[in-house]
Design an enzyme around this catalytic site. Sequence first.
Site, mmCIF file in Angstrom:
data_model
loop_
_atom_site.group_PDB
_atom_site.id
_atom_site.type_symbol
_atom_site.label_atom_id
_atom_site.label_comp_id
_atom_site.label_asym_id
_atom_site.label_seq_id
_atom_site.Cartn_x
_atom_site.Cartn_y
_atom_site.Cartn_z
ATOM 1 N N GLU A 82 -6.302 9.539 9.285
ATOM 2 C CA GLU A 82 -4.946 9.420 9.854
ATOM 3 C C GLU A 82 -4.817 10.275 11.116
ATOM 4 O O GLU A 82 -3.991 9.992 11.981
ATOM 5 C CB GLU A 82 -3.900 9.787 8.810
ATOM 6 C CG GLU A 82 -3.963 8.808 7.653
ATOM 7 C CD GLU A 82 -2.652 8.549 6.957
ATOM 8 O OE1 GLU A 82 -1.708 9.310 7.182
ATOM 9 O OE2 GLU A 82 -2.603 7.586 6.169
ATOM 10 N N CYS A 89 -11.179 2.885 -0.927
ATOM 11 C CA CYS A 89 -9.948 3.457 -0.376
ATOM 12 C C CYS A 89 -9.636 2.702 0.909
ATOM 13 O O CYS A 89 -10.554 2.373 1.677
ATOM 14 C CB CYS A 89 -10.149 4.949 -0.086
ATOM 15 S SG CYS A 89 -8.748 5.705 0.757
ATOM 16 N N THR A 90 -8.355 2.451 1.125
ATOM 17 C CA THR A 90 -7.931 1.668 2.294
ATOM 18 C C THR A 90 -8.428 2.249 3.619
ATOM 19 O O THR A 90 -8.632 1.515 4.579
ATOM 20 C CB THR A 90 -6.395 1.646 2.351
ATOM 21 O OG1 THR A 90 -5.909 2.989 2.161
ATOM 22 C CG2 THR A 90 -5.811 0.732 1.314
ATOM 23 N N ASN A 105 -6.129 1.082 -3.315
ATOM 24 C CA ASN A 105 -7.100 1.261 -4.414
ATOM 25 C C ASN A 105 -6.516 2.091 -5.539
ATOM 26 O O ASN A 105 -6.781 1.835 -6.717
ATOM 27 C CB ASN A 105 -8.363 1.951 -3.876
ATOM 28 C CG ASN A 105 -9.275 1.008 -3.132
ATOM 29 O OD1 ASN A 105 -10.286 0.579 -3.641
ATOM 30 N ND2 ASN A 105 -8.900 0.661 -1.915
ATOM 31 N N THR A 106 -5.722 3.094 -5.182
ATOM 32 C CA THR A 106 -5.107 3.953 -6.194
ATOM 33 C C THR A 106 -4.175 3.127 -7.083
ATOM 34 O O THR A 106 -4.196 3.236 -8.312
ATOM 35 C CB THR A 106 -4.349 5.102 -5.507
ATOM 36 O OG1 THR A 106 -5.277 5.854 -4.718
ATOM 37 C CG2 THR A 106 -3.674 6.004 -6.500
ATOM 38 N N ASP A 114 0.860 -1.182 0.000
ATOM 39 C CA ASP A 114 0.000 0.000 0.000
ATOM 40 C C ASP A 114 0.898 1.234 0.000
ATOM 41 O O ASP A 114 2.100 1.140 0.270
ATOM 42 C CB ASP A 114 -0.895 -0.003 1.245
ATOM 43 C CG ASP A 114 -1.805 1.215 1.314
ATOM 44 O OD1 ASP A 114 -2.424 1.549 0.290
ATOM 45 O OD2 ASP A 114 -1.886 1.858 2.381
ATOM 46 N N SER A 115 0.276 2.388 -0.247
ATOM 47 C CA SER A 115 1.026 3.638 -0.193
ATOM 48 C C SER A 115 1.483 3.964 1.230
ATOM 49 O O SER A 115 2.393 4.764 1.416
ATOM 50 C CB SER A 115 0.144 4.772 -0.703
ATOM 51 O OG SER A 115 -1.069 4.809 0.031
ATOM 52 N N GLY A 171 -2.817 9.057 -3.670
ATOM 53 C CA GLY A 171 -4.158 9.317 -4.190
ATOM 54 C C GLY A 171 -4.294 10.567 -5.034
ATOM 55 O O GLY A 171 -5.289 10.760 -5.709
HETATM 56 N N1 DGL Z 1 -4.050 3.770 0.021
HETATM 57 C C1 DGL Z 1 -4.687 4.807 -0.770
HETATM 58 C C2 DGL Z 1 -5.867 4.191 -1.519
HETATM 59 O O1 DGL Z 1 -6.436 3.200 -1.115
HETATM 60 C C3 DGL Z 1 -5.127 5.974 0.097
HETATM 61 C C4 DGL Z 1 -3.974 6.794 0.657
HETATM 62 C C5 DGL Z 1 -3.168 7.535 -0.403
HETATM 63 O O2 DGL Z 1 -3.705 8.453 -1.059
HETATM 64 O O3 DGL Z 1 -2.004 7.185 -0.568
HETATM 65 O O4 DGL Z 1 -6.263 4.704 -2.544
#
Ligand code: DGL
Length: 295
Positions: A156, A188-189, A78-79, A14-15, A47
């Site tokens: 967050e 989105c996570t 998701n991104t 993940d990011s 994102g």
């Molecule tokens: N993990 C990102 C998502 O699910 C959300 C956080 C980000 O923007 O990095 O899209």
Amino acid sequence: MPVTSDPRPIGVFDSGIGGLTTVRELFRVLPHESVLYFGDTARLPWGNKSKETVTRFSLEIASFLERQNVKCIVVACNTASSHALDTLRARFRVPIIDVIEPAARAAVAASPRGLIGVVGTLATVGSGAYPNAIARLAPGANVISRACPLLVPLVEEGWLDHAVTRAVAEEYLAELRNAGLESLILGCTHYPLLAPLLSRLMGPGVTLIDSGAEAARATAHLLAERGQLASTAAGAKAPVHHFFLSDEPRRRSFATIAQAFLGRPLPHVTVVDQTDLPWFERPHRQPTLSGGDTL
Ligand code: DGL
């Protein structure tokens, strides 16, 4: 003899730490599996970044995970699932599980009249990945999408049921609340942590679809089909989990937020030596100067 079990870990990336919501679901549906997680805290958020950047980051992390000998890769972000999936699948032999297709499938199943909402980052919504996946499964479906970029920082901050978060969510969801939706994909996570608030706003007639939970179920299905689940036989090794981050979290509240995402205290985290990561292994290129530029 065909493989009937595989002790290697499931790779998840993940990011940042939001993908721990997917790990929580993996722990639930696959309690015998080892998980190796990579959160790119050095470069989040993704994102609001371009397809090119998100794809490059995703390729770099996937090759890190491949070098750790994972048996599959779950793209919890998701991104990244929206932007990088085709490239990842073309480049890596290890199976790649995304969050988009499983969530789209669950939404279609929960929406007999095809009235589906999607919320996500600017990048996810801008990519059209969810409407495209839904259209492939249910060509007549009516999908309304809304980017909700402020929700990630609010989660967050730990403001899960805060007046500010309620006001922001109300603003974002205004159109979706009046659309008679049957389901809403949390694309989105971070959004599963807002599920109680979002569910209150959308009302009891709207089924919330947790994309991380759907991806976890898809992972279980895929590993079972390939005979690659970890052994559950007596004497089999207990699962071992590893959490890697690309930068040390600065906030004091990090452990609390991570626990909220994961549903249990976050075990020891390894902050990777960035010099050991693929993106630092490339030789530096000289910048190319265009026409009239001079040094
Ligand atoms: N993990 C990102 C998502 O699910 C959300 C956080 C980000 O923007 O990095 O899209």
